[in-house]
Design a protein around this motif. Structure first.
Motif, PDB file in Angstrom:
ATOM      1  N   MET A   1       0.852  -1.196   0.000  1.00 39.17           N
ATOM      2  CA  MET A   1       0.000   0.000   0.000  1.00 39.17           C
ATOM      3  C   MET A   1       0.882   1.238   0.000  1.00 39.17           C
ATOM      4  SD  MET A   1      -2.940   1.092   2.737  1.00 39.17           S
ATOM      5  CE  MET A   1      -3.888  -0.369   2.374  1.00 39.17           C
ATOM      6  N   PHE A   2       0.522   2.204  -0.808  1.00 42.52           N
ATOM      7  CA  PHE A   2       1.281   3.449  -0.926  1.00 42.52           C
ATOM      8  C   PHE A   2       0.657   4.512  -0.034  1.00 42.52           C
ATOM      9  CE2 PHE A   2       4.189   6.196  -3.153  1.00 42.52           C
ATOM     10  CZ  PHE A   2       3.615   7.435  -3.071  1.00 42.52           C
ATOM     11  N   VAL A   3       1.479   5.108   0.812  1.00 50.47           N
ATOM     12  CA  VAL A   3       1.011   6.192   1.685  1.00 50.47           C
ATOM     13  C   VAL A   3       1.872   7.409   1.388  1.00 50.47           C
ATOM     14  CG1 VAL A   3       0.705   6.974   4.048  1.00 50.47           C
ATOM     15  CG2 VAL A   3       0.278   4.592   3.482  1.00 50.47           C
ATOM     16  N   ASP A   4       1.263   8.495   0.945  1.00 49.97           N
ATOM     17  CA  ASP A   4       2.057   9.663   0.577  1.00 49.97           C
ATOM     18  C   ASP A   4       1.721  10.904   1.386  1.00 49.97           C
ATOM     19  OD1 ASP A   4      -0.377  10.239  -0.492  1.00 49.97           O
ATOM     20  OD2 ASP A   4       0.341  10.764  -2.480  1.00 49.97           O
ATOM     21  N   LYS A   5       0.939  10.753   2.456  1.00 47.95           N
ATOM     22  CA  LYS A   5       0.650  11.880   3.340  1.00 47.95           C
ATOM     23  C   LYS A   5       0.382  11.343   4.733  1.00 47.95           C
ATOM     24  CE  LYS A   5      -1.664  16.367   3.123  1.00 47.95           C
ATOM     25  NZ  LYS A   5      -2.620  17.216   2.397  1.00 47.95           N
ATOM     26  N   ALA A   6       0.939  12.002   5.743  1.00 46.81           N
ATOM     27  CA  ALA A   6       0.760  11.533   7.116  1.00 46.81           C
ATOM     28  C   ALA A   6       0.833  12.720   8.071  1.00 46.81           C
ATOM     29  CB  ALA A   6       1.832  10.500   7.478  1.00 46.81           C
ATOM     30  N   LYS A   7       0.080  12.626   9.150  1.00 44.32           N
ATOM     31  CA  LYS A   7       0.109  13.637  10.207  1.00 44.32           C
ATOM     32  C   LYS A   7       0.632  12.974  11.472  1.00 44.32           C
ATOM     33  CE  LYS A   7      -2.972  16.376  13.171  1.00 44.32           C
ATOM     34  NZ  LYS A   7      -4.363  16.770  13.439  1.00 44.32           N
ATOM     35  N   ILE A   8       1.667  13.554  12.071  1.00 42.05           N
ATOM     36  CA  ILE A   8       2.278  12.954  13.254  1.00 42.05           C
ATOM     37  C   ILE A   8       2.516  14.026  14.320  1.00 42.05           C
ATOM     38  CG2 ILE A   8       3.410  11.137  11.916  1.00 42.05           C
ATOM     39  CD1 ILE A   8       6.016  12.715  12.203  1.00 42.05           C
ATOM     40  N   TYR A   9       2.760  13.545  15.547  1.00 44.51           N
ATOM     41  CA  TYR A   9       3.053  14.433  16.677  1.00 44.51           C
ATOM     42  C   TYR A   9       4.504  14.214  17.089  1.00 44.51           C
ATOM     43  CZ  TYR A   9       3.151  15.938  21.597  1.00 44.51           C
ATOM     44  OH  TYR A   9       3.490  16.514  22.796  1.00 44.51           O
ATOM     45  N   VAL A  10       5.249  15.309  17.256  1.00 43.48           N
ATOM     46  CA  VAL A  10       6.645  15.209  17.678  1.00 43.48           C
ATOM     47  C   VAL A  10       6.864  16.075  18.913  1.00 43.48           C
ATOM     48  CG1 VAL A  10       7.555  14.689  15.379  1.00 43.48           C
ATOM     49  CG2 VAL A  10       7.334  17.067  16.084  1.00 43.48           C
ATOM     50  N   LYS A  11       7.735  15.604  19.802  1.00 49.24           N
ATOM     51  CA  LYS A  11       8.047  16.373  21.016  1.00 49.24           C
ATOM     52  C   LYS A  11       9.504  16.164  21.383  1.00 49.24           C
ATOM     53  CE  LYS A  11       6.684  17.367  25.785  1.00 49.24           C
ATOM     54  NZ  LYS A  11       8.074  17.697  26.156  1.00 49.24           N
ATOM     55  N   GLY A  12      10.215  17.275  21.542  1.00 52.33           N
ATOM     56  CA  GLY A  12      11.584  17.211  22.021  1.00 52.33           C
ATOM     57  C   GLY A  12      11.603  16.847  23.495  1.00 52.33           C
ATOM     58  N   GLY A  13      12.673  16.246  23.933  1.00 57.13           N
ATOM     59  CA  GLY A  13      12.793  15.849  25.336  1.00 57.13           C
ATOM     60  C   GLY A  13      12.940  17.048  26.255  1.00 57.13           C
ATOM     61  N   ASP A  14      12.355  16.958  27.452  1.00 51.65           N
ATOM     62  CA  ASP A  14      12.524  18.023  28.447  1.00 51.65           C
ATOM     63  C   ASP A  14      13.954  18.012  28.978  1.00 51.65           C
ATOM     64  OD1 ASP A  14       9.821  18.512  28.124  1.00 51.65           O
ATOM     65  OD2 ASP A  14       9.240  17.360  29.906  1.00 51.65           O
ATOM     66  N   GLY A  15      14.428  19.183  29.385  1.00 49.61           N
ATOM     67  CA  GLY A  15      15.740  19.250  30.013  1.00 49.61           C
ATOM     68  C   GLY A  15      15.705  18.649  31.406  1.00 49.61           C
ATOM     69  N   GLY A  16      16.829  18.153  31.845  1.00 48.26           N
ATOM     70  CA  GLY A  16      16.916  17.594  33.202  1.00 48.26           C
ATOM     71  C   GLY A  16      16.895  18.690  34.250  1.00 48.26           C
ATOM     72  N   ASP A  17      16.380  18.382  35.424  1.00 49.82           N
ATOM     73  CA  ASP A  17      16.312  19.370  36.510  1.00 49.82           C
ATOM     74  C   ASP A  17      17.686  19.584  37.136  1.00 49.82           C
ATOM     75  OD1 ASP A  17      13.602  19.393  36.054  1.00 49.82           O
ATOM     76  OD2 ASP A  17      13.127  18.026  37.707  1.00 49.82           O
ATOM     77  N   GLY A  18      17.925  20.846  37.538  1.00 49.44           N
ATOM     78  CA  GLY A  18      19.132  21.120  38.303  1.00 49.44           C
ATOM     79  C   GLY A  18      18.992  20.572  39.719  1.00 49.44           C
TER      80      GLY A  18
END
Length: 436
Positions: A1-18
């Motif tokens: 099956m050919f898929v040529d369009k997609a919607k995704i969610y991306v999230k960068g990692g949180d920084g570590g606490d001091g």
């Protein structure tokens, strides 16, 4: 099956606490602060992998979250930075931010990459807040949150030569004859509903990728039929082979077919008319094709003298080899990157920054007996601060007083014990000391 369009969610990692920590070593009675900074969160990076041909993987996995950085450590040690998350995508993918509609990248070359969600910075440990007046601070910061967004991926087939034309003119048959591709072939419209790719070897070390693209109909530029689902793929091709049913087997006029298809290409993207085009006069094995071809040549040479006509028959393979040689010669004369539409550099994009007054200002809203303070600056500060110590609360109170929040609350009628909410925190207003 050919898929040529997609919607995704991306999230960068949180920084570590001091970390809030103090030296606890023998013979060092007053060692001072020793809490290290948190590590940086990982970023989400899209990288082109030429081995991929579809966006099928994104049909099953739609959430991509990078890892957060490690917390700061004692003995002034920095928490480890998180590794970046590398997401492989096929060449020819356009990456767009769903909310803003901004095109973030147009990725076409193997190894090309773009950061789509940056990881947050690590929070500072208490060693960073030491001053001569306060040599043993109990202050530390939380890690910054990583960027998050919804991304739309849109793939445009990367092919050197694209076959265009009305449905059932013989495009799929031609591709199956000249390459090892096995497209679906049938005596009805729209047997091809997704692009098919095949590698064509013309000998002498020359080869190119050919795409059999879904059939067009009149009105495709307005979304009729497969519409834009087809037309987006034509943009990537360097040479267009326009396949015409010269037998007029469905009662259509060959020249009218040519005019209608080119009109749809022009309405969708005028630049497509600048691409070299060859007319493949197909089905020449049919008895009525010869007469139709003569009429077609006269009409085409009157309107488009620069376009060459190649009589072929996909069924008997008549003229197919000559057509392939002609396409290969055209490709040799063209730069490889002609079809790539690069995205403007980041420096050229318009950047919107928060207004200085909005950044430094605040707004107070009364809700029954409670006051709600709204301020981007204060809310960001509170997200970063670890409000679990008296010293941190006092620092926040000094900031509020310096910004004039205290005075404004008094003018609004705040008294001892009045509840004041800032973000997710609630405090009691204390008139005697101006602290909460």
């Amino acid at each position: 099956m050919f898929v040529d369009k997609a919607k995704i969610y991306v999230k960068g990692g949180d920084g570590g606490d001091g970390l809030v920590s103090f030296r606890r070593e023998k013979y060092v009675p007053e060692g001072g602060p020793a809490g290290g900074d948190g590590g940086k969160g990982g970023s989400v990076i899209f990288r082109v992998d030429e081995g991929l041909r579809t966006l099928m993987d994104f049909r099953y996995q739609r959430h991509f979250k990078a890892k957060r950085g490690e917390k700061g450590r004692n003995k002034s040690q920095h928490g480890a930075n998180a590794e970046d998350m590398i997401v492989r995508i096929p060449p020819g993918t356009v990456v767009t931010d769903e909310d803003s509609g901004e095109v973030l990248a147009d990725l076409t070359r193997h190894g090309q990459q773009v950061v789509v969600a940056r990881g947050g910075r690590g929070g500072r440990g208490n060693i960073r807040f030491a001053t001569p007046k306060n040599p043993a601070p109990e202050l530390a910061e939380n890690g910054e949150e990583g960027e998050e967004r919804y991304i739309v991926l849109e793939m445009k087939v990367m092919a050197d030569v694209g076959l265009v034309g009305f449905p059932s003119v013989g495009k799929s048959t031609l591709l199956s004859v000249v390459s090892g591709a096995n497209p679906k072939i049938g005596a009805y419209h729209f047997t091809t509903i997704t692009p098919n790719l095949g590698v064509v070897d013309v000998g002498e070390g020359r080869s190119f990728v050919m795409a059999d693209l879904p059939g067009l109909i009149e009105g495709a530029s307005e979304g009729i039929g497969l519409g834009h689902e087809f037309l987006r793929h034509v943009e990537r091709t360097r040479v267009i082979i326009h396949v015409i049913d010269m037998a007029g087997s469905e009662g259509r006029d060959p020249y009218e077919d040519f005019v209608k298809i080119n009109d749809e290409l022009h309405q969708y993207n005028a630049k497509l008319m600048e691409r070299p085009q060859i007319v493949a006069a197909n089905k020449m094995d049919m008895p009525e094709s010869a007469d139709n071809l003569e009429n077609f040549k006269q009409q085409l040479h009157a309107s488009h003298p620069e376009i060459e006509i190649m009589p072929i028959s996909s069924l008997t393979r008549q003229g197919v080899k000559e057509l392939l040689y002609k396409a290969a010669d055209m490709l040799d004369q063209m730069p490889e990157e002609l079809h790539v539409e690069e995205v403007a550099e980041v420096s050229e994009r318009k950047v919107y920054k928060l207004d200085k007054e909005e950044e430094e200002g605040f707004k107070i809203v009364r809700e029954n007996e409670m006051f709600i303070v709204e301020s981007p600056k204060i809310e960001r500060m509170m997200k970063r601060m670890q409000l679990n110590s008296h010293e941190a609360i006092m620092k926040l109170a000094r900031t509020l007083r310096h910004m004039g929040v205290d005075d404004e609350l008094r003018k609004r009628g705040a008294k001892d014990g009045t509840i004041v909410r800032i973000a997710d925190f609630e405090f009691e207003f204390v008139e005697s000391s101006s602290y909460y």
